[in-house]
Design a protein around this motif. Structure first.
Motif, mmCIF file in Angstrom:
data_model
loop_
_atom_site.group_PDB
_atom_site.id
_atom_site.type_symbol
_atom_site.label_atom_id
_atom_site.label_comp_id
_atom_site.label_asym_id
_atom_site.label_seq_id
_atom_site.Cartn_x
_atom_site.Cartn_y
_atom_site.Cartn_z
ATOM 1 N N ILE A 6 49.600 40.695 36.258
ATOM 2 C CA ILE A 6 48.245 41.063 35.849
ATOM 3 C C ILE A 6 47.656 41.932 36.946
ATOM 4 O O ILE A 6 47.573 41.514 38.104
ATOM 5 C CB ILE A 6 47.358 39.817 35.636
ATOM 6 C CG1 ILE A 6 47.945 38.931 34.544
ATOM 7 C CG2 ILE A 6 45.926 40.221 35.308
ATOM 8 C CD1 ILE A 6 47.225 37.620 34.357
ATOM 9 N N LYS A 7 47.262 43.139 36.594
ATOM 10 C CA LYS A 7 46.658 44.064 37.552
ATOM 11 C C LYS A 7 45.280 44.452 37.043
ATOM 12 O O LYS A 7 45.149 45.074 35.990
ATOM 13 C CB LYS A 7 47.520 45.313 37.729
ATOM 14 C CG LYS A 7 48.826 45.029 38.416
ATOM 15 C CD LYS A 7 49.595 46.295 38.688
ATOM 16 C CE LYS A 7 50.902 45.947 39.372
ATOM 17 N NZ LYS A 7 51.697 47.106 39.688
ATOM 18 N N LEU A 8 44.260 44.070 37.797
ATOM 19 C CA LEU A 8 42.897 44.433 37.433
ATOM 20 C C LEU A 8 42.601 45.836 37.904
ATOM 21 O O LEU A 8 43.051 46.265 38.973
ATOM 22 C CB LEU A 8 41.901 43.456 38.060
ATOM 23 C CG LEU A 8 42.028 41.996 37.623
ATOM 24 C CD1 LEU A 8 41.023 41.139 38.380
ATOM 25 C CD2 LEU A 8 41.839 41.856 36.132
ATOM 26 N N LYS A 9 41.817 46.579 37.119
ATOM 27 C CA LYS A 9 41.466 47.940 37.494
ATOM 28 C C LYS A 9 40.632 47.948 38.770
ATOM 29 O O LYS A 9 40.784 48.820 39.617
ATOM 30 C CB LYS A 9 40.699 48.607 36.346
ATOM 31 C CG LYS A 9 40.436 50.064 36.562
ATOM 32 C CD LYS A 9 39.837 50.717 35.330
ATOM 33 C CE LYS A 9 39.629 52.194 35.563
ATOM 34 N NZ LYS A 9 39.062 52.850 34.397
ATOM 35 N N ARG A 10 39.741 46.963 38.922
ATOM 36 C CA ARG A 10 38.895 46.854 40.110
ATOM 37 C C ARG A 10 38.960 45.408 40.624
ATOM 38 O O ARG A 10 38.051 44.618 40.406
ATOM 39 C CB ARG A 10 37.469 47.250 39.763
ATOM 40 C CG ARG A 10 37.376 48.716 39.323
ATOM 41 C CD ARG A 10 36.015 49.091 38.825
ATOM 42 N NE ARG A 10 35.041 49.028 39.910
ATOM 43 C CZ ARG A 10 33.740 49.177 39.718
ATOM 44 N NH1 ARG A 10 33.269 49.381 38.510
ATOM 45 N NH2 ARG A 10 32.914 49.098 40.728
ATOM 46 N N PRO A 11 40.036 45.047 41.340
ATOM 47 C CA PRO A 11 40.240 43.650 41.736
ATOM 48 C C PRO A 11 39.229 43.114 42.749
ATOM 49 O O PRO A 11 39.017 41.913 42.825
ATOM 50 C CB PRO A 11 41.649 43.638 42.320
ATOM 51 C CG PRO A 11 41.906 45.033 42.743
ATOM 52 C CD PRO A 11 41.132 45.901 41.787
ATOM 53 N N GLU A 19 29.643 42.126 31.782
ATOM 54 C CA GLU A 19 30.522 43.227 32.187
ATOM 55 C C GLU A 19 31.932 43.001 31.673
ATOM 56 O O GLU A 19 32.378 41.873 31.517
ATOM 57 C CB GLU A 19 30.571 43.347 33.711
ATOM 58 C CG GLU A 19 29.318 43.891 34.328
ATOM 59 C CD GLU A 19 29.518 44.133 35.808
ATOM 60 O OE1 GLU A 19 29.843 45.278 36.167
ATOM 61 O OE2 GLU A 19 29.356 43.184 36.575
ATOM 62 N N LYS A 20 32.649 44.100 31.435
ATOM 63 C CA LYS A 20 34.041 44.011 31.006
ATOM 64 C C LYS A 20 34.959 44.004 32.217
ATOM 65 O O LYS A 20 34.716 44.698 33.195
ATOM 66 C CB LYS A 20 34.406 45.189 30.106
ATOM 67 C CG LYS A 20 33.810 45.099 28.730
ATOM 68 C CD LYS A 20 34.336 46.207 27.851
ATOM 69 C CE LYS A 20 33.795 46.065 26.450
ATOM 70 N NZ LYS A 20 34.323 47.104 25.571
ATOM 71 N N ILE A 21 36.009 43.206 32.110
ATOM 72 C CA ILE A 21 37.068 43.200 33.107
ATOM 73 C C ILE A 21 38.223 43.968 32.501
ATOM 74 O O ILE A 21 38.708 43.613 31.437
ATOM 75 C CB ILE A 21 37.498 41.757 33.445
ATOM 76 C CG1 ILE A 21 36.319 40.971 34.004
ATOM 77 C CG2 ILE A 21 38.658 41.764 34.427
ATOM 78 C CD1 ILE A 21 36.602 39.502 34.197
ATOM 79 N N LYS A 22 38.643 45.039 33.157
ATOM 80 C CA LYS A 22 39.720 45.861 32.612
ATOM 81 C C LYS A 22 40.951 45.769 33.498
ATOM 82 O O LYS A 22 40.848 45.636 34.706
ATOM 83 C CB LYS A 22 39.270 47.317 32.503
ATOM 84 C CG LYS A 22 38.159 47.514 31.504
ATOM 85 C CD LYS A 22 37.784 48.976 31.374
ATOM 86 C CE LYS A 22 36.673 49.132 30.352
ATOM 87 N NZ LYS A 22 36.311 50.530 30.168
ATOM 88 N N GLY A 23 42.106 45.866 32.852
ATOM 89 C CA GLY A 23 43.345 45.819 33.604
ATOM 90 C C GLY A 23 44.551 45.899 32.707
ATOM 91 O O GLY A 23 44.441 46.109 31.499
ATOM 92 N N LEU A 24 45.701 45.732 33.310
ATOM 93 C CA LEU A 24 46.979 45.805 32.617
ATOM 94 C C LEU A 24 47.684 44.468 32.746
ATOM 95 O O LEU A 24 47.792 43.910 33.832
ATOM 96 C CB LEU A 24 47.854 46.900 33.228
ATOM 97 C CG LEU A 24 49.273 47.014 32.699
ATOM 98 C CD1 LEU A 24 49.263 47.545 31.278
ATOM 99 C CD2 LEU A 24 50.094 47.918 33.594
ATOM 100 N N ILE A 25 48.128 43.952 31.628
ATOM 101 C CA ILE A 25 48.939 42.736 31.612
ATOM 102 C C ILE A 25 50.336 43.151 31.197
ATOM 103 O O ILE A 25 50.527 43.742 30.145
ATOM 104 C CB ILE A 25 48.368 41.692 30.637
ATOM 105 C CG1 ILE A 25 46.959 41.304 31.078
ATOM 106 C CG2 ILE A 25 49.285 40.478 30.571
ATOM 107 C CD1 ILE A 25 46.214 40.493 30.066
#
Length: 96
Positions: A6-11, A19-25
């Motif tokens: 799991i990589k968050l766009k803004r960790p 607010e939305k949490i965006k990232g790549l799973i």
């Protein structure tokens, strides 16, 4: 065996309600992998911790405070199926 990343766009960001949490799973495997579905569960709690210098009026408060749940969220990422060596999904969730 599969690996999950799991990589968050803004960790390092502190997120606020709404607010939305965006990232790549990313789920990957060396072989094809059958599954019953992939669901992301997010749970966040806060506990009160006092320093050794904090005594007296906080002591009674500290003993009566239980962990507070800040978020409890689940999101289905994929229904039952098969992963073919790698699976990537861009997703975002909204902090409640």
């Amino acid at each position: 065996m599969a690996t999950l990343d799991i990589k968050l766009k803004r960790p390092n960001k502190t997120y606020q309600p709404g607010e939305k949490i965006k990232g790549l799973i990313s789920v990957s495997s060396k072989n094809d992998l059958s599954h019953n579905g992939i669901t992301l569960y997010v749970e966040g709690n806060v506990n009160l911790h006092l320093s050794a210098k904090s005594v007296g009026m906080f002591e009674a408060f500290y003993n009566s405070v239980k962990p507070i749940q800040l978020i409890n969220y689940s999101m289905e990422l994929a229904g039952p199926g098969k992963l073919y060596q790698s699976f990537h999904s861009l997703n975002s969730i909204r902090v409640l």
